[in-house]
Design an enzyme around this catalytic site. Structure first.
Site, PDB file in Angstrom:
ATOM      1  N   ASP A  16       0.825  -1.214   0.000  1.00 15.14           N
ATOM      2  CA  ASP A  16       0.000   0.000   0.000  1.00 15.14           C
ATOM      3  C   ASP A  16       0.860   1.265   0.000  1.00 15.14           C
ATOM      4  OD1 ASP A  16      -2.369   1.378  -0.028  1.00 15.14           O
ATOM      5  OD2 ASP A  16      -2.652   1.312   2.141  1.00 15.14           O
ATOM      6  N   ASN A  64     -11.087  -2.766  -4.975  1.00 12.46           N
ATOM      7  CA  ASN A  64     -10.343  -1.803  -5.800  1.00 12.46           C
ATOM      8  C   ASN A  64     -11.041  -1.473  -7.129  1.00 12.46           C
ATOM      9  OD1 ASN A  64      -7.140  -3.060  -4.611  1.00 12.46           O
ATOM     10  ND2 ASN A  64      -8.183  -1.185  -4.034  1.00 12.46           N
TER      11      ASN A  64
HETATM   12  C1  IPE Z   1      -5.331  -2.785  -0.015  1.00 12.20           C
HETATM   13  O1  IPE Z   1      -5.028  -1.437  -0.219  1.00 12.20           O
HETATM   14  C2  IPE Z   1      -5.353  -3.520  -1.322  1.00 12.20           C
HETATM   15  C3  IPE Z   1      -4.075  -3.674  -1.995  1.00 12.20           C
HETATM   16  C4  IPE Z   1      -2.912  -3.296  -1.541  1.00 12.20           C
HETATM   17  C5  IPE Z   1      -4.134  -4.336  -3.263  1.00 12.20           C
HETATM   18  P1  IPE Z   1      -6.165  -0.334  -0.318  1.00 12.20           P
HETATM   19  O2  IPE Z   1      -5.499   0.976  -0.479  1.00 12.20           O
HETATM   20  O3  IPE Z   1      -7.152  -0.716  -1.357  1.00 12.20           O
HETATM   21  O4  IPE Z   1      -6.878  -0.444   1.110  1.00 12.20           O
HETATM   22  P2  IPE Z   1      -7.810   0.558   1.875  1.00 12.20           P
HETATM   23  O5  IPE Z   1      -8.851   1.015   0.892  1.00 12.20           O
HETATM   24  O6  IPE Z   1      -6.964   1.705   2.330  1.00 12.20           O
HETATM   25  O7  IPE Z   1      -8.356  -0.225   3.021  1.00 12.20           O
HETATM   26  C1  IPE Z   2      -1.836   0.170  -3.222  1.00  9.76           C
HETATM   27  O1  IPE Z   2      -1.537   1.526  -3.307  1.00  9.76           O
HETATM   28  C2  IPE Z   2      -1.988  -0.464  -4.567  1.00  9.76           C
HETATM   29  C3  IPE Z   2      -3.355  -0.894  -4.890  1.00  9.76           C
HETATM   30  C4  IPE Z   2      -4.378  -0.820  -4.111  1.00  9.76           C
HETATM   31  C5  IPE Z   2      -3.552  -1.472  -6.212  1.00  9.76           C
HETATM   32  P1  IPE Z   2      -2.687   2.617  -3.268  1.00  9.76           P
HETATM   33  O2  IPE Z   2      -3.077   2.930  -4.675  1.00  9.76           O
HETATM   34  O3  IPE Z   2      -3.804   2.188  -2.398  1.00  9.76           O
HETATM   35  O4  IPE Z   2      -1.916   3.831  -2.629  1.00  9.76           O
HETATM   36  P2  IPE Z   2      -2.515   4.908  -1.623  1.00  9.76           P
HETATM   37  O5  IPE Z   2      -3.042   4.157  -0.440  1.00  9.76           O
HETATM   38  O6  IPE Z   2      -3.585   5.651  -2.355  1.00  9.76           O
HETATM   39  O7  IPE Z   2      -1.342   5.766  -1.288  1.00  9.76           O
HETATM   40 MG    MG Z   3      -4.160   2.429  -0.392  1.00  8.05          MG
END
Ligand code: IPE
Ligand code: IPE
Ligand code: MG
Length: 236
Positions: A16, A64
């Site tokens: 993340d 997602n």
């Molecule tokens: C969790 O990250 C999913 C992945 C890393 C693929 P998110 O960014 O989607 O999680 P939330 O929404 O902050 O819980």
């Molecule tokens: C995690 O990074 C990757 C996926 C969920 C695919 P994020 O895209 O959630 O990154 P932040 O949380 O917005 O920084």
């Molecule tokens: Mg995230």
């Protein structure tokens, strides 16, 4: 005599922080996701050499899909490129690549990539790398229950072992260590059945900055944890 360092058998990583990493640099979110794959190979190789047997990477959750279409398309494009470039390299180490999640709703070319990586690495026994893609822990349990009902099992026949055998990858063992980068302290629907007794390691480091040096810190912290599983004595 120095005690042997305790190494997790199964590590799950919530990758993340790509979006925030990009934002800090005035880049697009998709550029953040692109930067997010730059350490993948060295991280997997490190875990492989340390003797970790199962690694799960959370690449895309069922939730997602709520993101803008452009970002979702960008993520799938990057996943395609990584799968093509990495599967051959990982195959050389004897790593078996498995898809963890639902195939339903995935683009056709992604399904094709999954099939190819699976076929190429199916016979490998070095380490299992499961890629959680279109994965949701609740969806996994619901699907298992549906298939148990369809199979006509009686209530008395259902126990933890039986439920486990209906999950996406039945042989995937319990997770020993969950690593989450990006500062959030939650599981976000990853492997909720398999993490019942996991250890957690949270770090504010954003995923594109999570290098082998950061991974070593997580492993070192894990080796100091005392796991009791409800009992009084520590179990390995
Ligand atoms: C969790 O990250 C999913 C992945 C890393 C693929 P998110 O960014 O989607 O999680 P939330 O929404 O902050 O819980
Ligand atoms: C995690 O990074 C990757 C996926 C969920 C695919 P994020 O895209 O959630 O990154 P932040 O949380 O917005 O920084
Ligand atoms: Mg995230």
């Amino acid at each position: 005599m120095q005690q042997k360092k305790l190494i997790p058998n199964h590590i799950a990583i919530i990758m993340d922080g790509n979006g925030r990493w990009a934002e800090q640099r005035g880049l697009t979110r998709v550029e953040g996701h692109r930067a997010g794959v730059r350490h993948i190979h060295s991280l997997i190789r490190h875990l492989y050499t340390r003797g970790v047997k199962y690694v799960t990477l959370y690449a895309f959750s069922t939730e997602n899909w709520r993101r803008p279409e452009d970002e979702v398309n960008g993520i799938f494009r990057i996943l395609h490129d990584v799968t093509v470039s990495e599967s051959k390299k990982l195959n050389k180490y004897g790593i078996c690549i498995r898809h963890l999640g639902s195939l339903e709703g995935l683009p056709e070319d992604t399904k094709e990539d999954i099939k190819k990586a699976d076929e190429l690495t199916a016979g490998n026994t070095g380490m299992t790398l499961s890629v959680a893609l279109n994965y949701g822990g609740r969806a996994e349990i619901i699907e298992a229950v549906r298939r148990i009902v369809t199979a006509g099992l009686n209530p008395g026949e259902i126990n933890e072992k039986v439920l486990q055998s209906y999950l996406y990858i039945p042989e995937l063992p319990d997770v020993d260590l969950v690593i989450r980068t990006g500062g959030e302290m939650r599981i976000s629907n990853l492997l909720i059945w398999q993490t019942a007794y996991s250890e957690y390691y949270f770090t504010p480091v954003l995923w594109p900055d999570f290098s082998v040096a950061e991974l070593k810190k997580a492993l070192s912290e894990f080796s100091r944890r005392k796991r009791r599983f409800g009992g009084l004595n520590q179990k390995a």
